[in-house]
Design an enzyme around this catalytic site. Structure first.
Site, PDB file in Angstrom:
ATOM      1  CG  ASP A  56      -1.938   1.152   1.133  1.00 37.85           C
ATOM      2  OD1 ASP A  56      -2.968   0.972   0.454  1.00 37.85           O
ATOM      3  OD2 ASP A  56      -1.711   2.208   1.753  1.00 37.85           O
ATOM      4  CD  GLU A  58      -0.795   6.064   2.348  1.00 37.72           C
ATOM      5  OE1 GLU A  58      -1.317   7.128   1.952  1.00 37.72           O
ATOM      6  OE2 GLU A  58      -1.444   5.018   2.517  1.00 37.72           O
ATOM      7  CG  ASP A 154      -1.604   1.044  -4.019  1.00 42.08           C
ATOM      8  OD1 ASP A 154      -1.015   1.691  -3.147  1.00 42.08           O
ATOM      9  OD2 ASP A 154      -2.820   0.774  -3.976  1.00 42.08           O
ATOM     10  CG  HIS A 212      -5.477   7.953   4.382  1.00 39.64           C
ATOM     11  ND1 HIS A 212      -5.793   7.264   3.232  1.00 39.64           N
ATOM     12  CD2 HIS A 212      -6.613   8.607   4.753  1.00 39.64           C
ATOM     13  CE1 HIS A 212      -7.062   7.499   2.919  1.00 39.64           C
ATOM     14  NE2 HIS A 212      -7.575   8.303   3.826  1.00 39.64           N
ATOM     15  CG  ASP A 217      -4.020   2.310   5.127  1.00 39.11           C
ATOM     16  OD1 ASP A 217      -4.674   2.371   6.180  1.00 39.11           O
ATOM     17  OD2 ASP A 217      -3.957   3.236   4.292  1.00 39.11           O
TER      18      ASP A 217
END
Length: 681
Positions: A56, A58, A154, A212, A217
């Protein structure tokens, strides 16, 4: 429980589970509907893979503004497909963005601060190499695995965009994945969940950690994954893209492609360093106009042969070099330094790009040098000085061709000179090289093909670019650098020419004569300046060796900027090299059918890339830190003898090379459900 009719601030931040039906602002205490799901707990089924890798990203984001996003957090969590439980050691790093600092909105949304990313990994290519090293350390070489994400953003959107920005290929093992949202919807029916928080609520579970936060996550996605596995779900790939290698554009092969932040800092510093020389000339100041020019790093000669050839193919323009060498324009005598032509962007700004490459190792992407040339031509009292010399040169050339220009034709041609300089889509002429010599406060040597050629290589007319361009409008040579900048001109294209660091002769020598011993023409010089001959005039402005008639270059300590630039480039280049070898070994890799890492087990990967990972410092890069020195350059390598560098390696601590702040970002659309994961806010 709603206020009407303002947009929902939770929906705008991608945190509202009402999905597309929500168009209002929630008041405190309002709750979105939750489905009550019945679990059968049938138990684990046989999966197609041994492990699931939950990922995941960011990324940078801004409130109500679309920006070029960059990955700033890269976590991956390993799940054993046989038990459904997390296993091994988590991979978790922060990555310093190269375009701009984090916005306040990004920090509030993700919890990631500027200080955190500043102390993290300094470039994405290094992060990618660390991730592959982590996968090897977890025993995934030879194993079957599948990446699991919460959404397609992603790996479908963000990773290819980041790889394009960093100039590296998309890793083949990240070309297929399972979107857990689709598996969840197939299992329980209904529309696609809006996010991990929605799936947790539907399962009667609470969000652990911070939404987030990439690593939190991942842990929550792993919890949902464990439930699905215990329901007997057999996961399958939901999305697949062709693993395409980095396209062979100049941007992705250039020295500066892996360090856009450093290039931006340099550009800002150069743009603020112009000053007024004698006669009001616009020229670079001392802080950005080094006495010595860029030298091709000697460490390339110490790389393993295959990687050395790879680097040379990326940086060197062999076609230009071979063409000029075959005409005995370049490298025609061992008395002079062997020069290499650097690849230059194939656009109409190649003259300025080549000049910037020769001085700083980067291109003139921000039009700094081009704007300085334009300003010089248009400046009152200065432009007329250039025009007078241009008119004399044009009269001589046209006389050779058998015709004479009228005053109106002369005025029209000068207007064309100004128009070409202003328009970035137009190529430049010899007068612009002469002006550039004054902007850079140094002589320019142009080694040129004798003919202008068409697309088929046939000669069409004589080429007059070749020769010496001296900054003659300065009142004295003491105001300028005596070390020249060398450029090549072939195929209607300018390239930077640089000598090898450490090669003989020492200091490097550049020829100022043709192979027949005749001095190169001196452009835009007056009859008075040439009254004692070309050799006397050239010797006044350049440091010429009397024995060889070669202009000496000046060598000195390499600036810290060059050290960081080289480290970043070699890191990105080695990643491209490894990807190419892996693709050659197995062009069609599938994480399900086989291990995508198995084909590259013979590639060198240094485990020290993973050491001190918690400190978030720039880690040593194989084949870079061992070679790029911090101290003065040592001219000690010849074709017969090699002396290893014994000085210190460069510091791994992240530093700011040039002063200056951020810059306006390019605005492009992005996709996704939330701002840190690509959404519009």
């Amino acid at each position: 429980n709603f206020r009407d009719p303002e947009p929902c601030r939770f929906f705008a931040a991608g945190a509202c589970s009402w999905g597309d039906q929500c168009r209002f602002t929630h008041v405190e205490g309002s709750v979105a509907p939750v489905r009550s799901l019945t679990l059968s707990r049938r138990g684990l089924s046989q999966q197609e893979v041994d492990y699931f890798c939950v990922l995941d990203f960011e990324a940078t984001c801004e409130f109500q503004t679309q920006i070029t996003q960059e990955i700033i957090e890269w976590p991956t969590v390993l799940v054993d497909a046989r038990t459904g439980k997390r296993c091994g050691t988590d991979f978790h790093i922060y990555i310093r963005p190269s375009l701009a600092p984090l916005s306040n909105f990004c920090t509030e949304l993700t919890g990631i601060t500027q200080r955190t990313v500043d102390s993290g990994v300094q470039s994405f290519p290094e992060a990618a190499m660390m991730h592959e090293g982590w996968m090897r350390s977890q025993g995934l070489v030879g194993a079957k695995f599948m990446f699991v994400t919460c959404g397609d953003w992603d790996l479908k959107t963000m990773l290819p965009a980041q790889c394009a920005l960093s100039g590296v290929p998309v890793p083949a093992y990240l070309s297929q994945w399972c979107n857990i949202k689709r598996i969840f919807a197939q299992m329980f029916g209904g529309s696609l969940p809006t996010g991990i928080d929605t799936m947790l609520r539907d399962l009667g579970m609470t969000l652990e950690g911070r939404h987030h936060s990439g690593i939190d996550d991942c842990h929550n996605i792993a919890r949902v994954l464990e439930v699905l596995l215990n329901e007997g779900v057999v996961l399958h790939e939901t999305q697949q893209v062709e693993p395409v290698a980095a396209s062979p554009t100049f941007r992705e092969r250039s020295l500066s492609s892996a360090a856009p932040d450093l290039v931006r800092q340099l550009s800002e510093h150069v743009s603020q360093d112009f000053e007024s020389g004698s006669s009001g000339l616009i020229c670079l100041g001392a802080s950005t106009n080094p006495q010595f020019t860029f030298l091709f790093p000697k460490c390339v000669q110490e790389f393993e042969p295959e990687f050395r050839l790879h680097v040379m193919s990326e940086l060197a323009d062999r076609e230009v070099l071979d063409k000029l060498a075959s005409q005995r324009v370049l490298n025609w005598s061992p008395a002079f330094s062997q020069l290499i032509a650097l690849r230059t962007a194939d656009d109409h700004g190649c003259l300025l790009h080549a000049a910037a490459l020769g001085l700083w190792g980067v291109q003139d992407r921000e039009r700094i040098l081009r704007d300085a040339v334009v300003a010089s031509l248009e400046k009152d009292g200065v432009g007329v000085l250039f025009r007078r010399r241009w008119e004399v040169e044009m009269q001589l050339q046209h006389a050779e061709d058998g015709f004479e220009l009228t005053p109106q034709q002369t005025a029209d041609e000068w207007a064309d000179v100004l128009r070409l300089a202003r328009d970035s889509n137009q190529s430049l002429e010899a007068i612009h090289v002469f002006v550039l010599a004054h902007v850079l406060r140094r002589p320019i040597l142009v080694y040129s093909d004798a003919w202008v050629r068409d697309a088929d290589g046939a000669a069409t007319q004589p080429c007059r670019f070749g020769g010496v361009y001296l900054p003659l409008l300065f009142s004295s040579p003491t105001e300028t650098a005596r070390a020249p900048l060398a450029l090549a001109y072939a195929n209607s294209h300018f390239s930077a020419l640089v000598a090898f660091e450490g090669a003989l002769p020492d200091p490097p020598l550049l020829p100022v004569t043709h192979a027949d011993g005749q001095y190169l023409p001196v452009h835009f010089a007056t009859e008075g300046e040439l009254r004692f001959g070309r050799s006397a005039l050239v010797g006044l402005w350049l440091d010429v060796d009397a024995k060889t008639a070669g202009a000496r270059l000046v060598t000195g300590p390499r600036k810290e900027f060059f050290n960081h630039l080289l480290r970043r480039y070699f890191s990105a280049s080695r990643m491209r090299f490894q990807e190419a070898k892996s693709a050659a070994a197995s062009p069609c890799l599938s994480p399900v059918s086989r291990s995508p890492l198995a084909a590259s087990t013979a590639l060198k990967f240094q485990p020290e890339l993973l050491q001190s990972n918690q400190q978030h410092h720039l880690q040593p890069v194989p084949g870079v830190d061992d070679y790029v020195p911090d101290g003065p350059t040592v001219q000690s390598i010849s074709s017969r003898q090699t002396t290893q560098w014994s000085g210190p390696s460069i510091s791994a601590a992240p530093t700011r090379i040039w002063p200056g702040g951020g810059s306006q970002l390019e605005r492009i659309p992005s996709e996704g459900a939330d701002p840190a994961d690509g959404g519009r806010v």
